[in-house]
Design an enzyme around this catalytic site. Structure first.
Site, PDB file in Angstrom:
ATOM      1  N   HIS A 450      52.585  58.913  43.666  1.00  0.00           N
ATOM      2  CA  HIS A 450      52.858  58.287  44.959  1.00  0.00           C
ATOM      3  C   HIS A 450      52.486  59.182  46.144  1.00  0.00           C
ATOM      4  O   HIS A 450      53.272  59.327  47.088  1.00  0.00           O
ATOM      5  CB  HIS A 450      54.345  57.911  45.078  1.00  0.00           C
ATOM      6  CG  HIS A 450      54.844  57.077  43.950  1.00  0.00           C
ATOM      7  ND1 HIS A 450      56.173  57.064  43.535  1.00  0.00           N
ATOM      8  CD2 HIS A 450      54.193  56.220  43.115  1.00  0.00           C
ATOM      9  CE1 HIS A 450      56.305  56.237  42.512  1.00  0.00           C
ATOM     10  NE2 HIS A 450      55.132  55.717  42.229  1.00  0.00           N
TER      11      HIS A 450
HETATM   12  C1  LIG Z   1      48.535  55.972  37.381  1.00  0.00           C
HETATM   13  C2  LIG Z   1      49.252  55.370  38.558  1.00  0.00           C
HETATM   14  C3  LIG Z   1      50.477  54.706  38.365  1.00  0.00           C
HETATM   15  C4  LIG Z   1      51.149  54.150  39.451  1.00  0.00           C
HETATM   16  N1  LIG Z   1      52.262  53.367  39.234  1.00  0.00           N
HETATM   17  C5  LIG Z   1      52.803  52.664  40.258  1.00  0.00           C
HETATM   18  C6  LIG Z   1      53.803  51.678  40.031  1.00  0.00           C
HETATM   19  O1  LIG Z   1      54.187  51.388  38.899  1.00  0.00           O
HETATM   20  N2  LIG Z   1      54.322  51.029  41.106  1.00  0.00           N
HETATM   21  C7  LIG Z   1      53.905  51.303  42.391  1.00  0.00           C
HETATM   22  O2  LIG Z   1      54.452  50.714  43.318  1.00  0.00           O
HETATM   23  N3  LIG Z   1      52.938  52.207  42.629  1.00  0.00           N
HETATM   24  C8  LIG Z   1      52.355  52.865  41.600  1.00  0.00           C
HETATM   25  N4  LIG Z   1      51.313  53.712  41.834  1.00  0.00           N
HETATM   26  C9  LIG Z   1      50.917  53.978  43.243  1.00  0.00           C
HETATM   27  C10 LIG Z   1      50.121  52.856  43.897  1.00  0.00           C
HETATM   28  O3  LIG Z   1      49.152  52.324  43.037  1.00  0.00           O
HETATM   29  C11 LIG Z   1      49.434  53.410  45.156  1.00  0.00           C
HETATM   30  O4  LIG Z   1      50.397  54.053  45.951  1.00  0.00           O
HETATM   31  C12 LIG Z   1      48.748  52.338  45.982  1.00  0.00           C
HETATM   32  O5  LIG Z   1      47.833  51.627  45.195  1.00  0.00           O
HETATM   33  C13 LIG Z   1      48.060  52.991  47.175  1.00  0.00           C
HETATM   34  O6  LIG Z   1      47.318  52.032  47.880  1.00  0.00           O
HETATM   35  P1  LIG Z   1      46.267  52.453  48.977  1.00  0.00           P
HETATM   36  O7  LIG Z   1      45.708  51.205  49.517  1.00  0.00           O
HETATM   37  O8  LIG Z   1      46.904  53.424  49.907  1.00  0.00           O
HETATM   38  O9  LIG Z   1      45.143  53.296  48.177  1.00  0.00           O
HETATM   39  P2  LIG Z   1      44.236  52.878  46.941  1.00  0.00           P
HETATM   40  O10 LIG Z   1      44.780  51.696  46.231  1.00  0.00           O
HETATM   41  O11 LIG Z   1      44.040  54.131  46.146  1.00  0.00           O
HETATM   42  O12 LIG Z   1      42.860  52.412  47.604  1.00  0.00           O
HETATM   43  C14 LIG Z   1      41.919  53.257  48.194  1.00  0.00           C
HETATM   44  C15 LIG Z   1      40.552  52.620  47.980  1.00  0.00           C
HETATM   45  O13 LIG Z   1      39.607  53.213  48.862  1.00  0.00           O
HETATM   46  C16 LIG Z   1      38.401  53.475  48.158  1.00  0.00           C
HETATM   47  N5  LIG Z   1      37.747  54.591  48.855  1.00  0.00           N
HETATM   48  C17 LIG Z   1      38.237  55.845  49.016  1.00  0.00           C
HETATM   49  N6  LIG Z   1      37.366  56.604  49.715  1.00  0.00           N
HETATM   50  C18 LIG Z   1      36.310  55.806  50.008  1.00  0.00           C
HETATM   51  C19 LIG Z   1      35.098  56.029  50.718  1.00  0.00           C
HETATM   52  N7  LIG Z   1      34.800  57.220  51.279  1.00  0.00           N
HETATM   53  N8  LIG Z   1      34.218  55.002  50.824  1.00  0.00           N
HETATM   54  C20 LIG Z   1      34.511  53.794  50.278  1.00  0.00           C
HETATM   55  N9  LIG Z   1      35.653  53.533  49.590  1.00  0.00           N
HETATM   56  C21 LIG Z   1      36.547  54.526  49.460  1.00  0.00           C
HETATM   57  C22 LIG Z   1      38.903  53.835  46.758  1.00  0.00           C
HETATM   58  O14 LIG Z   1      37.871  53.766  45.788  1.00  0.00           O
HETATM   59  C23 LIG Z   1      40.015  52.823  46.567  1.00  0.00           C
HETATM   60  O15 LIG Z   1      39.540  51.601  46.053  1.00  0.00           O
HETATM   61  C24 LIG Z   1      50.614  54.287  40.771  1.00  0.00           C
HETATM   62  C25 LIG Z   1      49.391  54.943  40.959  1.00  0.00           C
HETATM   63  C26 LIG Z   1      48.705  55.472  39.872  1.00  0.00           C
HETATM   64  C27 LIG Z   1      47.381  56.144  40.108  1.00  0.00           C
END
Ligand SMILES: Cc1cc2nc3c(=O)[nH]c(=O)nc-3n(C[C@H](O)[C@H](O)[C@H](O)COP(=O)(O)OP(=O)(O)OC[C@H]3O[C@@H](n4cnc5c(N)ncnc54)[C@H](O)[C@@H]3O)c2cc1C
Length: 510
Positions: A450
């Site tokens: 997280h």
């Molecule tokens: C193994 C694992 C288990 C987890 N379990 C849980 C759970 O059970 N419950 C829960 O609530 N949360 C869980 N989480 C956490 C949750 O998935 C994340 O906190 C959440 O998805 C974050 O969302 P976000 O939109 O901030 O980032 P992300 O979903 O990581 O999205 C970022 C996106 O931006 C893209 N990106 C990054 N840099 C660039 C760039 N320069 N150019 C173009 N694209 C780019 C990436 O490829 C990605 O697709 C878990 C995470 C992991 C990894």
């Protein structure tokens, strides 16, 4: 190919899917969604039981921290999704809004909109709560929140009964007014398959909107800044480099990549940037700072007295939020969490029984006070980030985690589990001093996945975004993802990331 849009969204992860889907509901608004990875094609992504096998595959950014002094100098793997759906394609599917009081610091940072009451409309817009027992459906959001009943493993039922026998209340779900208590995890699962944020928010009918363009395998290298505006994005696709333009740019690249992209573009702390040869375009001290993460001790393992039936869900079936000073507390903000895993689960280097012959109680703290940072190691896209969460650098965190482990062992030793428990394997059946427990924790603790807070919202000078999530110092650049959280909520953060993205999209600041 089109090169100018009304809005460009960087990153099709949890937040990016929501933002692109909601903004493109307005047919007059052209939206470009740029994602570094491809479409989720690996069939294992959809299988809830296989989530632990996904890290390390081609669609994982596969980050690593620097060695952590308070975790026996271990380097920690940080998987992150690099594909459409982002980390919601890798995550464990547990859906936890958090405790209402978790969002008071958010309110202090950005006003009532970011309080629990303010975020409620966003939570509700996203959710469709499906009760497995009755089949009833509450809410018409695109994201299924599945409440399992008879699928819950018998070991997990016994663990919840142990909690209840110790005075822990039963709660209906993690998404009501109280978080302290026992219940099975609510899950983002539809018809037995993972429901990623891409599945929920970017189904074919959304992707076919003429005003929405999804560019996969396009990596944003840099934001081109002109005075007080983000003028363009420099993007690499294969061996091609090109610029895209928009009236507004929304970073949804996640808690690691959003601050890195800003810093690569010269937006950040002057000393940090000049140290690695990046010219400063906008001085903004807080970028990359305030890194925080939840940890789990892996784990308090028990050899089973008989064969444990395999999980019919995703192995880690029940988070139990608690007040470590009073297990009979029925309300308030929890300070620790346990998680019952229907499998042996341990850190590297520990010997544990085979699958089916052990269960594990993981434990963690809900409000870590340790803070770290993300830094660039150089000016180029190929320079890896320096990720330093400073895990357990705070004595308060170490003491609370010790209390969590003691609580896990109290629950694990309870007679309600005697039908399943043969013997405690890790840390072991004997009594442990605080020093022993600290050593075990240091060697076994692992990310709960997280990371957040690296572009934090706030009023102070070193906060990165304002109450509209607009980057301070630029008129048309926004950050909308887990990086803007001023502080972690108690639980996993996917639900609050989605609510944040829903709330920002409804606001739609120009
Ligand atoms: C193994 C694992 C288990 C987890 N379990 C849980 C759970 O059970 N419950 C829960 O609530 N949360 C869980 N989480 C956490 C949750 O998935 C994340 O906190 C959440 O998805 C974050 O969302 P976000 O939109 O901030 O980032 P992300 O979903 O990581 O999205 C970022 C996106 O931006 C893209 N990106 C990054 N840099 C660039 C760039 N320069 N150019 C173009 N694209 C780019 C990436 O490829 C990605 O697709 C878990 C995470 C992991 C990894």
């Amino acid at each position: 190919m089109r090169e100018r849009f009304d809005v460009l969204v960087v990153g099709a992860g949890s937040a990016g899917c929501v933002v692109a889907s909601r903004l493109s509901e307005d047919a007059a608004c052209s939206v470009g969604l740029i994602e570094a990875g491809g479409m989720p094609e690996d069939p294992d992504i959809a299988d809830p039981a296989k989530w632990t096998a996904l890290p390390g595959r081609a669609f994982d950014w596969a980050y690593r921290t620097v060695p952590q002094p308070f975790t026996a100098n271990r380097v920690h793997d940080w998987p992150r999704g690099r594909l459409v759906g982002g980390s919601s394609c890798l995550h464990a599917m547990a859906y936890v809004r958090g405790h209402p009081s978790d969002f008071e610091p958010w309110r202090a940072a950005g006003g009532d909109r970011w309080s629990y009451e303010g975020l409620l409309a966003g939570f509700r817009r996203s959710e469709a709560v499906i009760d497995a027992a009755t089949g009833s459906r509450e809410g018409d959001g695109p994201l299924d929140v599945y409440l399992p009943t008879e699928q819950v493993n018998p070991v997990v039922r016994a663990y919840m009964a142990a909690g209840n026998a110790l005075g822990v209340p039963r709660i209906e779900s993690h998404n009501g007014p109280e978080l302290i208590g026992t219940c099975a995890n609510a899950l983002n699962i539809r018809k037995g398959r993972r429901l990623s944020l891409a599945d929920a928010y970017l189904p074919d009918e959304v992707l076919q909107r003429p005003n929405l363009t999804l560019l996969t395998d396009h990596l944003v290298e840099r934001i081109v800044v002109d005075g007080s505006r983000a003028r363009a994005l420099e993007v690499i696709a294969g061996d091609r480099r090109q610029q895209f333009h928009a009236d507004r740019v929304v970073l949804c690249a996640g808690a690691i990549e959003s601050p890195l992209l800003l810093m690569r573009s010269g937006i950040g702390n002057k000393d940090v940037l000049s140290d690695v040869g990046i010219d400063v375009t906008v001085e903004r001290n807080g970028v990359g700072a305030n890194l925080q993460d939840h940890l789990l001790v892996m784990g308090n393992v028990y050899r089973s007295a008989r064969k444990i039936p395999p999980s019919r869900l995703q192995h880690s079936e029940s988070l139990m939020y608690l007040d470590s000073t009073d297990l009979t507390a029925t309300s308030g903000r929890p300070d620790i969490v346990l998680a019952c895993v229907v499998a042996p689960s341990a850190a590297e280097g520990f010997h544990i029984p085979e699958y089916g012959q052990a269960f594990t109680i993981l434990c963690g703290i809900t409000h870590p006070t340790s803070r770290g940072r993300i830094l660039p190691s150089g000016p180029r896209l190929s320079d890896p980030p320096i990720i330093d969460p400073e895990y357990l650098s705070s004595e308060q965190d170490r003491a609370t985690l010790r209390a969590a482990l003691r609580t896990a062992r109290t629950v694990g030793a309870h007679p309600a589990l005697s039908e399943w428990r043969d013997a405690e394997v890790l840390p072991g059946p004997q009594k442990f001093s605080d020093v022993d427990l600290d050593a075990f924790i240091a060697q076994t603790v692992s990310t709960h996945h997280h990371p957040a807070g690296t572009c934090r919202m706030g009023n102070e000078d070193d906060a990165v975004v304002d109450a509209e999530l607009r980057l301070k110092g630029l008129q048309n650049l926004f950050v909308v993802d887990a990086s803007v959280m001023p502080i972690l909520p108690s639980g996993p953060i996917n639900a609050s990331t989605v609510a944040l993205a829903e709330t920002w999209s409804a606001l739609d600041p120009k």
